[in-house]
Motif scaffolding. Structure first.
Motif, mmCIF file in Angstrom:
data_model
loop_
_atom_site.group_PDB
_atom_site.id
_atom_site.type_symbol
_atom_site.label_atom_id
_atom_site.label_comp_id
_atom_site.label_asym_id
_atom_site.label_seq_id
_atom_site.Cartn_x
_atom_site.Cartn_y
_atom_site.Cartn_z
ATOM 1 N N THR A 54 52.564 37.949 31.988
ATOM 2 C CA THR A 54 52.752 37.056 33.142
ATOM 3 C C THR A 54 54.039 37.394 33.886
ATOM 4 O O THR A 54 54.052 37.456 35.126
ATOM 5 N N GLU A 111 45.257 36.850 37.413
ATOM 6 C CA GLU A 111 44.107 36.023 37.044
ATOM 7 C C GLU A 111 43.932 36.111 35.535
ATOM 8 O O GLU A 111 43.682 37.189 34.992
ATOM 9 N N VAL A 160 41.865 35.241 32.267
ATOM 10 C CA VAL A 160 40.511 34.891 31.831
ATOM 11 C C VAL A 160 40.486 34.975 30.311
ATOM 12 O O VAL A 160 40.733 36.042 29.740
ATOM 13 N N ARG A 212 34.218 32.668 27.244
ATOM 14 C CA ARG A 212 33.359 33.028 28.372
ATOM 15 C C ARG A 212 31.988 33.476 27.896
ATOM 16 O O ARG A 212 31.801 33.902 26.755
ATOM 17 N N ASP A 268 29.696 35.611 32.914
ATOM 18 C CA ASP A 268 30.978 35.469 33.593
ATOM 19 C C ASP A 268 31.555 36.831 33.983
ATOM 20 O O ASP A 268 32.488 36.891 34.800
ATOM 21 N N ALA A 327 34.689 33.001 40.505
ATOM 22 C CA ALA A 327 35.693 32.776 41.555
ATOM 23 C C ALA A 327 36.906 33.677 41.399
ATOM 24 O O ALA A 327 37.484 34.135 42.394
ATOM 25 N N TRP A 328 37.330 33.940 40.145
ATOM 26 C CA TRP A 328 38.535 34.762 39.957
ATOM 27 C C TRP A 328 38.351 36.173 40.518
ATOM 28 O O TRP A 328 39.304 36.778 41.011
ATOM 29 N N ALA A 329 37.138 36.683 40.465
ATOM 30 C CA ALA A 329 36.880 38.016 41.018
ATOM 31 C C ALA A 329 36.995 38.002 42.538
ATOM 32 O O ALA A 329 37.568 38.922 43.147
ATOM 33 N N HIS A 330 36.476 36.959 43.169
ATOM 34 C CA HIS A 330 36.594 36.834 44.627
ATOM 35 C C HIS A 330 38.061 36.720 45.040
ATOM 36 O O HIS A 330 38.476 37.293 46.062
ATOM 37 N N ARG A 331 38.862 35.987 44.254
ATOM 38 C CA ARG A 331 40.286 35.842 44.607
ATOM 39 C C ARG A 331 41.010 37.191 44.547
ATOM 40 O O ARG A 331 41.852 37.487 45.402
ATOM 41 N N LEU A 332 40.708 38.010 43.565
ATOM 42 C CA LEU A 332 41.337 39.330 43.460
ATOM 43 C C LEU A 332 40.920 40.241 44.611
ATOM 44 O O LEU A 332 41.730 41.013 45.134
ATOM 45 N N LEU A 377 44.082 41.569 36.322
ATOM 46 C CA LEU A 377 43.086 40.793 35.595
ATOM 47 C C LEU A 377 43.493 40.813 34.132
ATOM 48 O O LEU A 377 43.482 41.865 33.484
#
Length: 365
Positions: free
Chosen positions: A37, A48, A50, A55, A59, A77-82, A90
């Motif tokens: 992080t 992101e 995960v 999962r 997913d 959604a996390w893939a769209h944000r990236l 990731l």
């Protein structure tokens, strides 16, 4: 090769910036998640997280959705944000507690950055963390196909480093950034590793028989390619020897890494630029692997910054190598040099004479 807790950060940073998937191994509580992080924050990359263990396969492989054009696999959604960010990290946490079905779904995510019918940008790095199966609740060994897609880095607790961090704080603000153009050196590293495999062909592919070891780092054609990329990245920031060794061992395993490092130390290779500047100084050693490595390095240097003068000098080097009894070794390099020819470069008739039949057979003349 295990990195101390505080010295693993440079290796992580290099691999993350080089875009090579990373898997960090260590017991719970050593700071894997916190370090990754902090690295993302320092490098100004969206993160992101995960948790793989909770999962479902869909997913990562995508949820089937019926649309006007048929069924498509909708990513989470996390893939769209990236994708919208255009870059990022990731972070797949708790990977060793992900069941086999989830691990299978992750194969394309890790290698191709494909999530359902969506492809993540090339500037998105994949990082994972795992506890050894014996230290994880309901842990699983990683499948060999998934394990071989990662550079494995191992944590070893550094007590004094932890004490210093508790007193002075854990700062990773002084990370080395990969310079622009660092990827230009990847081809040279590939040539060096190819020279080693020519000398040790049995190390190209060694899938461990033991299931637990097959879930760690081991040599394969894919992991040698990753190793070349990481060696180039490490050299570009003048990384410490132990950092470069940890990255190399993380791709191909400790045994193959130690053999390569010993071989490279024994090579004592000359500077390829000095040979191109004055080819008449070329004197190849008796050892075939040394000769192959020298000629590969020279041709890689010449084609990496090709001019008419360097083209002619490289052919002179190969001709002299053939005169010194290394025609078979030089022939391999000749094919690469011939393929790099530009239309305005004249064919060096005298130097090329030894290699004409080979190049004609390969369709290069």
């Amino acid at each position: 090769m295990r990195c101390k807790t505080m010295s693993i950060v440079p290796a992580l940073s290099i691999a993350l910036q080089a875009g090579v998937p990373i898997l960090t191994w260590g017991p719970p509580g050593v700071g894997k998640t916190a370090t990754i992080t902090s690295l993302a924050e320092t490098l100004e990359l969206p993160l992101e997280v995960v948790i793989a263990s909770i999962r479902e396969p869909a997913d990562f492989s995508g949820l089937p959705v019926v649309g006007e054009a048929g069924v498509y696999l909708e990513p989470p959604a996390w893939a769209h944000r990236l994708v919208r960010a255009g870059k990022g990290v990731l972070f797949l946490d708790e990977l060793s507690t992900a069941p086999p079905a989830v691990q299978s779904a992750l194969l394309r995510v890790v290698l191709e950055r494909a999530v359902g019918d969506l492809t993540l940008p090339g500037s998105v790095s994949v990082v994972a963390s795992a506890n050894p199966p014996e230290q994880a609740v309901g842990g699983w060994d990683l499948s060999p196909p998934l394990a071989n897609r990662f550079c494995h880095l191992y944590w070893s607790l550094d007590t004094q480093g932890w004490i210093d961090g508790m007193i002075h704080g854990w700062s990773i603000s002084h990370l080395a950034r990969l310079p622009q153009g660092w990827e230009d050196a990847v081809t040279a590293k590939q040539g060096l590793l190819a020279s080693f495999i020519r000398h040790r062909p049995h190390l190209l592919l060694q899938v461990p028989n033991d299931e637990s070891q097959a879930g760690r780092a081991w040599p394969s054609p894919r992991s040698w390619v990753m190793a070349a990329r990481l060696l180039a990245a490490a050299d570009s920031v003048t990384a410490e020897d132990d950092v470069a060794a940890a990255l190399l061992a993380g791709c191909i395993g400790e045994g193959a890494c130690l053999e390569f490092l010993a071989w490279r130390k024994d090579l004592d290779l000359p500077d390829p630029e000095e040979i191109l500047a004055d080819p008449t100084r070329l004197k190849l050693p008796d050892r075939g692997d040394q000769s192959f490595a020298i000629l590969t390095a020279v041709i890689t240097a010449a084609t990496g910054r090709l001019t008419k003068e360097r083209w002619a000098a490289a052919w002179l080097v190969l001709a002299l190598a053939a005169e010194q009894g290394k025609k078979d070794v030089a022939a391999v390099a000749a094919k690469k040099l011939a393929a790099a020819r530009r239309p305005e470069f004249p064919l060096p008739q005298k130097e090329l004479r030894e290699f004409v039949p080979l190049l004609q057979q390969g369709g290069l003349m």
